[in-house]
Enzyme design. Structure first.
Site, PDB file in Angstrom:
ATOM      1  N   LYS A 146      86.197  21.672  45.344  1.00 13.86           N
ATOM      2  CA  LYS A 146      86.208  22.955  46.074  1.00 13.86           C
ATOM      3  C   LYS A 146      86.828  24.009  45.163  1.00 13.86           C
ATOM      4  CE  LYS A 146      88.030  25.158  50.248  1.00 13.86           C
ATOM      5  NZ  LYS A 146      88.144  25.001  51.707  1.00 13.86           N
ATOM      6  N   LYS A 200      91.973  17.483  52.288  1.00 17.57           N
ATOM      7  CA  LYS A 200      91.995  18.617  51.351  1.00 17.57           C
ATOM      8  C   LYS A 200      93.384  18.814  50.772  1.00 17.57           C
ATOM      9  CE  LYS A 200      92.682  23.270  52.032  1.00 17.57           C
ATOM     10  NZ  LYS A 200      92.460  24.582  52.624  1.00 17.57           N
ATOM     11  N   ARG A 255      95.656  28.797  69.557  1.00 15.93           N
ATOM     12  CA  ARG A 255      95.094  28.196  68.334  1.00 15.93           C
ATOM     13  C   ARG A 255      94.112  27.093  68.709  1.00 15.93           C
ATOM     14  NH1 ARG A 255     100.648  29.008  66.718  1.00 15.93           N
ATOM     15  NH2 ARG A 255     101.247  26.831  67.009  1.00 15.93           N
ATOM     16  N   GLU A 296      90.816  20.887  45.451  1.00 14.12           N
ATOM     17  CA  GLU A 296      90.681  22.351  45.506  1.00 14.12           C
ATOM     18  C   GLU A 296      91.590  23.056  44.509  1.00 14.12           C
ATOM     19  OE1 GLU A 296      91.561  24.183  49.323  1.00 14.12           O
ATOM     20  OE2 GLU A 296      90.935  26.139  48.611  1.00 14.12           O
TER      21      GLU A 296
HETATM   22  P1  13P Z   1      88.928  30.900  52.166  1.00 12.98           P
HETATM   23  O1  13P Z   1      87.463  30.600  52.233  1.00 12.98           O
HETATM   24  O2  13P Z   1      89.389  31.894  53.200  1.00 12.98           O
HETATM   25  O3  13P Z   1      89.379  31.232  50.773  1.00 12.98           O
HETATM   26  O4  13P Z   1      89.690  29.570  52.547  1.00 12.98           O
HETATM   27  C1  13P Z   1      89.274  28.375  52.027  1.00 12.98           C
HETATM   28  C2  13P Z   1      90.390  27.428  52.030  1.00 12.98           C
HETATM   29  O5  13P Z   1      90.286  26.354  52.565  1.00 12.98           O
HETATM   30  C3  13P Z   1      91.629  27.791  51.342  1.00 12.98           C
HETATM   31  O6  13P Z   1      92.408  26.647  51.129  1.00 12.98           O
END
Ligand code: 13P
Length: 344
Positions: free
Chosen positions: A221, A138, A48, A179
Site C-alpha cells: 500500500k 495493516k 463511530r 504501507e
Molecule cells: P488515505 O487514503 O486517507 O490516505 O488513508 C489511507 C490510510 O489507510 C492511511 O493509513
C-alpha cells in the site's frame, strides 16, 4: 510450510480480484474525531459505529470493495442487528481487516522523522485478531520529504518494522498490508518524490526478503509519486501515473499480487484519475487498485452529517465513488463520469 497456507491463499485471491479494492475505515479514535468535528458531527463510540455500519452495509458495495480495514474498536463492536462487525462483513461478502500498528513516534536525534510503534505483544494480538475473524492487517510507516530526509536511519528503522510485522502476520495466517507512506506535505517536485519513493521501496523489499516474507501473500500500500502539496509545479494524472509505474517497476517484484494505493490527501477526483492513468499503461505485472480512506469517504461523510435520515443519500454517494475507483482500477474511468452525486 505454513499451517495457514489455505487461509492466506484464499484471502489474497479475494483481495486482488480485478475491479475491486479495499476501504480503509481504520481511522484511530483521535483521527475520526477530527474528521467528524470538522463537520460538526459528535464523535462517540456509537456515532463511530453507526458511521462504519453505514459504509459496510451500503447496498451493492461488495461489488467494488473486497475488504475493509477496521480499527480495533470496530472489530469488537456489534452492528445494530446484533452481529459483530467481522461476522457482518463476511455475510456481506467483504473480508474484515485490522490496523495493528500503534501509531507514530519521533526517532530521537533526527529532524522530526518518525517510526511506528506496536511490535511488542504483536504476535499475541495477531492470534487474537485472527480468532475474532480478521483476515488481513495493516501497518503504516511514514516518511517526510525534505532536502535531507528521509535519512538512511529512518529508511532502515521503518523497513525493519514493516518486515517484522509482515512476517508475524503471515505466521498467524493474516495477510499483511505493508504501507510505506511518503507524505505529500511539502514543496517538493515529482522528481524528488520519485527519488525518495525508489529508495523507500528498495529498502522495504530488501527487509521483506531478509525476514523471508512471502511476497505472494503480501499487499503493498504505497503513496503515489506526486508533487508536494505546497509545490508550485503541479503535475497531471498522466505524469503521476507514468512516474509511479516507473518507480514500481524498478522496485516491486512481480510476485506481489496487488498494489493498493492510499490517497494521502489528494482530492477524491485526483486519486481516481491518477489510479486510472496507471492502469491505461500496458504491461503492469500487478493488480493496481485502491485502499483509500479519505478519497472514498469524504463526500459520503459530508452527506451523512451524523444524521440517520441522510444514511441512504450518503450510501449512494459512497457507492458511486467506489464504482468510479473500480473503473479506474481497470483503466476505464473518465473525468466526464463525475456527477454532482459523486462530488456532493
Ligand atoms: P488515505 O487514503 O486517507 O490516505 O488513508 C489511507 C490510510 O489507510 C492511511 O493509513
Amino acid at each position: 510450510m505454513n499451517n495457514y497456507t489455505k487461509d492466506l491463499e484464499s484471502t489474497i485471491a479475494t483481495l486482488s480480484a480485478k475491479g475491486k479494492g479495499i476501504l480503509a475505515a481504520d481511522e484511530s479514535a483521535g483521527t475520526i474525531t477530527k474528521r467528524f468535528e470538522a463537520l460538526h458531527i459528535s464523535s462517540t463510540e456509537d456515532t463511530r459505529r453507526a458511521y462504519r455500519e453505514l459504509l459496510a452495509t451500503t447496498p451493492g458495495i461488495s461489488e467494488y470493495i473486497a475488504g475493509i480495514i477496521l480499527y480495533e474498536e470496530t472489530l469488537n463492536q456489534k452492528a445494530s442487528n446484533g452481529q459483530l462487525f467481522p461476522e457482518l462483513l463476511k455475510k456481506l461478502g467483504i473480508l474484515p481487516g485490522i490496523k495493528v500498528d500503534k501509531g507514530l513516534v519521533l526517532i530521537p536525534n533526527t529532524a522530526e522523522e518518525q517510526t511506528t510503534q506496536g511490535l511488542d505483544g504483536l504476535n499475541e494480538r495477531l492470534a487474537e485478531y485472527k480468532a475474532k475473524g480478521a483476515c488481513f492487517a495493516k501497518w503504516r510507516a511514514v516518511y517526510h520529504i525534505s532536502n535531507n530526509t528521509p535519512t538512511a536511519l529512518a529508511l532502515r528503522a521503518n523497513a525493519e518494522g514493516l518486515a517484522t510485522y509482515a512476517a508475524l502476520c503471515q505466521a498467524n495466517g493474516i495477510v499483511p498490508i505493508v504501507e510505506p507512506e511518503i507524505l505529500i506535505d511539502g514543496d517538493h517536485t515529482i522528481e524528488r518524490c520519485s527519488e525518495v519513493t525508489e529508495s523507500v521501496l528498495h529498502s522495504v523489499f530488501h527487509a521483506l526478503h531478509k525476514h523471508k516474507v512471502k511476497l505472494e501473500w503480501t499487499i503493498l500500500k504505497p503513496s503515489m509519486v506526486i508533487h508536494g502539496n505546497k509545490s508550485t509545479t503541479k503535475t497531471t494524472a498522466e505524469q503521476v501515473g507514468k512516474a509511479t509505474v516507473t518507480i514500481l517497476r524498478r522496485t516491486v517484484p512481480a510476485a506481489i499480487p496487488t498494489i493498493n494505493f492510499l490517497s494521502g490527501g489528494q482530492t477524491p477526483e485526483d486519486a481516481t484519475a491518477n489510479l486510472n492513468a496507471m492502469n491505461v499503461l500496458p504491461g503492469n505485472p500487478w493488480n493496481l487498485s485502491y485502499s483509500y480512506a479519505r478519497a472514498l469517504q469524504d463526500y459520503c461523510m459530508k452527506t451523512w452529517k451524523g444524521d440517520a435520515k441522510n444514511v441512504a443519500a450518503a450510501q449512494k454517494v459512497f457507492l458511486e465513488r467506489a464504482k468510479l475507483n473500480s473503473l479506474a482500477s481497470v483503466g476505464k474511468y473518465k473525468a466526464s463520469m463525475e456527477t454532482e452525486t459523486t462530488t456532493a
